[in-house]
Scaffold this motif. Structure first.
Motif, PDB file in Angstrom:
ATOM      1  N   SER A 171       0.750  -1.244   0.111  1.00 42.59           N
ATOM      2  CA  SER A 171      -0.122   0.018  -0.114  1.00 42.59           C
ATOM      3  C   SER A 171       0.738   1.196  -0.002  1.00 42.59           C
ATOM      4  O   SER A 171       0.336   2.310  -0.394  1.00 42.59           O
ATOM      5  N   HIS A 172       1.888   1.097   0.484  1.00 39.71           N
ATOM      6  CA  HIS A 172       2.880   2.386   0.607  1.00 39.71           C
ATOM      7  C   HIS A 172       3.672   2.551  -0.530  1.00 39.71           C
ATOM      8  O   HIS A 172       4.755   3.390  -0.724  1.00 39.71           O
ATOM      9  N   GLN A 173       3.613   1.755  -1.649  1.00 39.40           N
ATOM     10  CA  GLN A 173       4.516   1.621  -2.941  1.00 39.40           C
ATOM     11  C   GLN A 173       4.571   3.003  -3.720  1.00 39.40           C
ATOM     12  O   GLN A 173       5.676   3.321  -4.278  1.00 39.40           O
ATOM     13  N   ARG A 231       5.575   9.661  -4.151  1.00 37.34           N
ATOM     14  CA  ARG A 231       4.596  10.384  -5.227  1.00 37.34           C
ATOM     15  C   ARG A 231       3.395  11.114  -4.802  1.00 37.34           C
ATOM     16  O   ARG A 231       2.579  10.421  -4.312  1.00 37.34           O
ATOM     17  N   TYR A 232       3.108  12.241  -4.918  1.00 37.87           N
ATOM     18  CA  TYR A 232       1.981  12.994  -4.770  1.00 37.87           C
ATOM     19  C   TYR A 232       1.067  12.784  -5.697  1.00 37.87           C
ATOM     20  O   TYR A 232       1.457  13.070  -7.086  1.00 37.87           O
ATOM     21  N   LYS A 233      -0.104  12.605  -5.342  1.00 36.61           N
ATOM     22  CA  LYS A 233      -1.450  12.290  -6.304  1.00 36.61           C
ATOM     23  C   LYS A 233      -2.731  12.392  -5.622  1.00 36.61           C
ATOM     24  O   LYS A 233      -2.777  12.126  -4.391  1.00 36.61           O
ATOM     25  N   MET A 269      -0.417  23.988  -5.144  1.00 37.88           N
ATOM     26  CA  MET A 269       0.759  24.095  -4.735  1.00 37.88           C
ATOM     27  C   MET A 269       1.038  23.896  -3.329  1.00 37.88           C
ATOM     28  O   MET A 269       2.112  23.590  -2.494  1.00 37.88           O
ATOM     29  N   SER A 270       0.297  24.724  -2.343  1.00 40.61           N
ATOM     30  CA  SER A 270       0.443  24.628  -0.907  1.00 40.61           C
ATOM     31  C   SER A 270       0.359  23.396  -0.270  1.00 40.61           C
ATOM     32  O   SER A 270       0.838  23.039   0.678  1.00 40.61           O
ATOM     33  N   LYS A 271      -0.464  22.337  -0.955  1.00 39.67           N
ATOM     34  CA  LYS A 271      -0.518  21.091  -0.623  1.00 39.67           C
ATOM     35  C   LYS A 271       0.686  20.242  -0.500  1.00 39.67           C
ATOM     36  O   LYS A 271       0.845  19.485   0.099  1.00 39.67           O
ATOM     37  N   ILE A 272       1.344  20.645  -1.790  1.00 34.80           N
ATOM     38  CA  ILE A 272       2.294  19.880  -2.106  1.00 34.80           C
ATOM     39  C   ILE A 272       3.618  20.351  -1.753  1.00 34.80           C
ATOM     40  O   ILE A 272       4.623  19.655  -1.288  1.00 34.80           O
ATOM     41  N   MET A 273       3.968  21.635  -1.674  1.00 34.81           N
ATOM     42  CA  MET A 273       5.045  22.349  -1.132  1.00 34.81           C
ATOM     43  C   MET A 273       4.860  22.666   0.425  1.00 34.81           C
ATOM     44  O   MET A 273       5.030  23.915   0.731  1.00 34.81           O
ATOM     45  N   ARG A 274       4.869  21.615   1.175  1.00 35.44           N
ATOM     46  CA  ARG A 274       4.662  21.987   2.599  1.00 35.44           C
ATOM     47  C   ARG A 274       5.965  21.122   3.313  1.00 35.44           C
ATOM     48  O   ARG A 274       6.393  20.529   2.963  1.00 35.44           O
ATOM     49  N   PRO A 275       6.093  21.995   4.583  1.00 35.35           N
ATOM     50  CA  PRO A 275       7.133  21.475   5.312  1.00 35.35           C
ATOM     51  C   PRO A 275       7.248  19.915   5.526  1.00 35.35           C
ATOM     52  O   PRO A 275       5.826  19.508   5.921  1.00 35.35           O
ATOM     53  N   ASN A 276       8.415  19.292   5.787  1.00 35.49           N
ATOM     54  CA  ASN A 276       8.329  17.845   6.149  1.00 35.49           C
ATOM     55  C   ASN A 276       7.416  16.847   4.833  1.00 35.49           C
ATOM     56  O   ASN A 276       6.971  15.945   5.123  1.00 35.49           O
ATOM     57  N   ASN A 277       7.205  17.356   3.434  1.00 34.13           N
ATOM     58  CA  ASN A 277       6.683  16.711   2.835  1.00 34.13           C
ATOM     59  C   ASN A 277       7.412  15.485   2.368  1.00 34.13           C
ATOM     60  O   ASN A 277       8.669  15.787   1.899  1.00 34.13           O
ATOM     61  N   THR A 278       7.054  14.361   2.207  1.00 32.65           N
ATOM     62  CA  THR A 278       7.850  13.158   1.850  1.00 32.65           C
ATOM     63  C   THR A 278       7.876  12.909   0.568  1.00 32.65           C
ATOM     64  O   THR A 278       8.273  11.901   0.095  1.00 32.65           O
ATOM     65  N   LEU A 330       8.814  12.985  -3.231  1.00 32.04           N
ATOM     66  CA  LEU A 330       9.613  13.362  -4.060  1.00 32.04           C
ATOM     67  C   LEU A 330       9.327  13.863  -5.582  1.00 32.04           C
ATOM     68  O   LEU A 330       9.985  14.422  -6.354  1.00 32.04           O
ATOM     69  N   PHE A 331       8.179  13.283  -6.256  1.00 31.20           N
ATOM     70  CA  PHE A 331       7.375  13.227  -7.406  1.00 31.20           C
ATOM     71  C   PHE A 331       6.133  13.944  -7.352  1.00 31.20           C
ATOM     72  O   PHE A 331       5.283  13.591  -6.424  1.00 31.20           O
ATOM     73  N   LEU A 332       5.561  14.557  -8.450  1.00 28.41           N
ATOM     74  CA  LEU A 332       4.250  14.827  -8.694  1.00 28.41           C
ATOM     75  C   LEU A 332       3.728  14.203  -9.708  1.00 28.41           C
ATOM     76  O   LEU A 332       4.295  14.178 -10.742  1.00 28.41           O
ATOM     77  N   ASN A 333       2.704  13.425  -9.476  1.00 32.07           N
ATOM     78  CA  ASN A 333       1.851  12.825 -10.479  1.00 32.07           C
ATOM     79  C   ASN A 333       1.038  13.694 -11.332  1.00 32.07           C
ATOM     80  O   ASN A 333       0.163  14.495 -10.608  1.00 32.07           O
ATOM     81  N   LYS A 334       1.230  13.645 -12.606  1.00 31.66           N
ATOM     82  CA  LYS A 334       0.554  14.426 -13.724  1.00 31.66           C
ATOM     83  C   LYS A 334       0.403  15.904 -13.453  1.00 31.66           C
ATOM     84  O   LYS A 334      -0.117  16.323 -12.830  1.00 31.66           O
ATOM     85  N   VAL A 335       1.144  16.280 -14.386  1.00 33.46           N
ATOM     86  CA  VAL A 335       1.272  17.987 -14.416  1.00 33.46           C
ATOM     87  C   VAL A 335       1.265  18.153 -16.157  1.00 33.46           C
ATOM     88  O   VAL A 335       1.873  17.562 -16.888  1.00 33.46           O
ATOM     89  N   PHE A 336       0.388  19.064 -16.378  1.00 30.14           N
ATOM     90  CA  PHE A 336       0.245  19.244 -17.641  1.00 30.14           C
ATOM     91  C   PHE A 336       0.765  20.777 -18.064  1.00 30.14           C
ATOM     92  O   PHE A 336       0.328  21.558 -17.479  1.00 30.14           O
ATOM     93  N   GLN A 337       1.619  20.884 -18.917  1.00 32.77           N
ATOM     94  CA  GLN A 337       2.328  22.150 -18.886  1.00 32.77           C
ATOM     95  C   GLN A 337       1.403  23.020 -19.781  1.00 32.77           C
ATOM     96  O   GLN A 337       1.557  24.335 -19.336  1.00 32.77           O
ATOM     97  N   ASP A 338       0.579  22.785 -20.558  1.00 34.63           N
ATOM     98  CA  ASP A 338      -0.081  23.862 -21.262  1.00 34.63           C
ATOM     99  C   ASP A 338      -1.393  23.960 -20.627  1.00 34.63           C
ATOM    100  O   ASP A 338      -2.473  24.626 -20.838  1.00 34.63           O
ATOM    101  N   PHE A 339      -1.657  23.305 -19.297  1.00 29.94           N
ATOM    102  CA  PHE A 339      -3.034  23.641 -18.350  1.00 29.94           C
ATOM    103  C   PHE A 339      -2.667  24.828 -17.665  1.00 29.94           C
ATOM    104  O   PHE A 339      -3.230  25.852 -17.781  1.00 29.94           O
TER     105      PHE A 339
END
Length: 156
Positions: free
Chosen positions: A51-53, A57-59, A92-101, A103-112
């Protein structure tokens, strides 16, 4: 990565998946969990304990998150696509928080939402600068103790 690009079984499977709905997700999941392929570093533990695999990765799927992610629903301020949140700058405030474990962000669309990319780049730059300071020590114990890290396959 070298295995995925050079192994004959992996390459054959990659081309076989070409016309499927989610070839990338099927490809890497199969390489990680199929023992007959024996990809280096793949998972050999109990599949019920995996379950922790994706802990690194943030999703956001919009439903209640697993307990290890806090167990509550997370709003999506970005765009919903294929039942997953494509984060916008307001997320981004959910992703860039102190002590965030994560390392990766799932699904980002550059054109969005180009500001999402700008924020991520700035955040990564600041982390890189901070990590070069004399006060920085990286504690990797969280990652070393993840089930999928402790139960990796040795194909040698």
């Amino acid at each position: 990565m070298e295995f995925a690009l050079t192994d004959d079984k992996a390459k054959d499977y990659y081309y076989w998946l070409h016309d499927t709905l989610m070839p990338d997700e099927s490809f890497y999941t199969t390489l990680n969990f199929n023992g007959t392929i024996c990809a280096p570093g793949s998972y050999v533990g109990n599949l019920e304990e995996k379950s922790h695999q994706y802990e690194a990765r943030y999703k956001n799927w919009g439903h209640a998150q697993p307990k290890y992610m806090g167990g509550k629903k997370i709003k999506c301020q970005g765009l919903w696509r294929s039942d997953i949140c494509i984060p916008g700058v307001s997320d981004m405030s959910k992703i860039m928080r102190p002590n965030n474990t994560k390392l990766f962000l799932n699904k980002v669309f550059q054109d969005f939402d180009y500001l999402t990319y700008d924020c991520l780049e700035d955040y990564q730059r600041n982390l890189t600068i901070w990590s070069t300071s004399a006060n920085f020590t990286f504690d990797d114990s969280h990652y070393r103790n993840l089930t999928f890290v402790k139960n990796k396959r040795d194909c040698n």
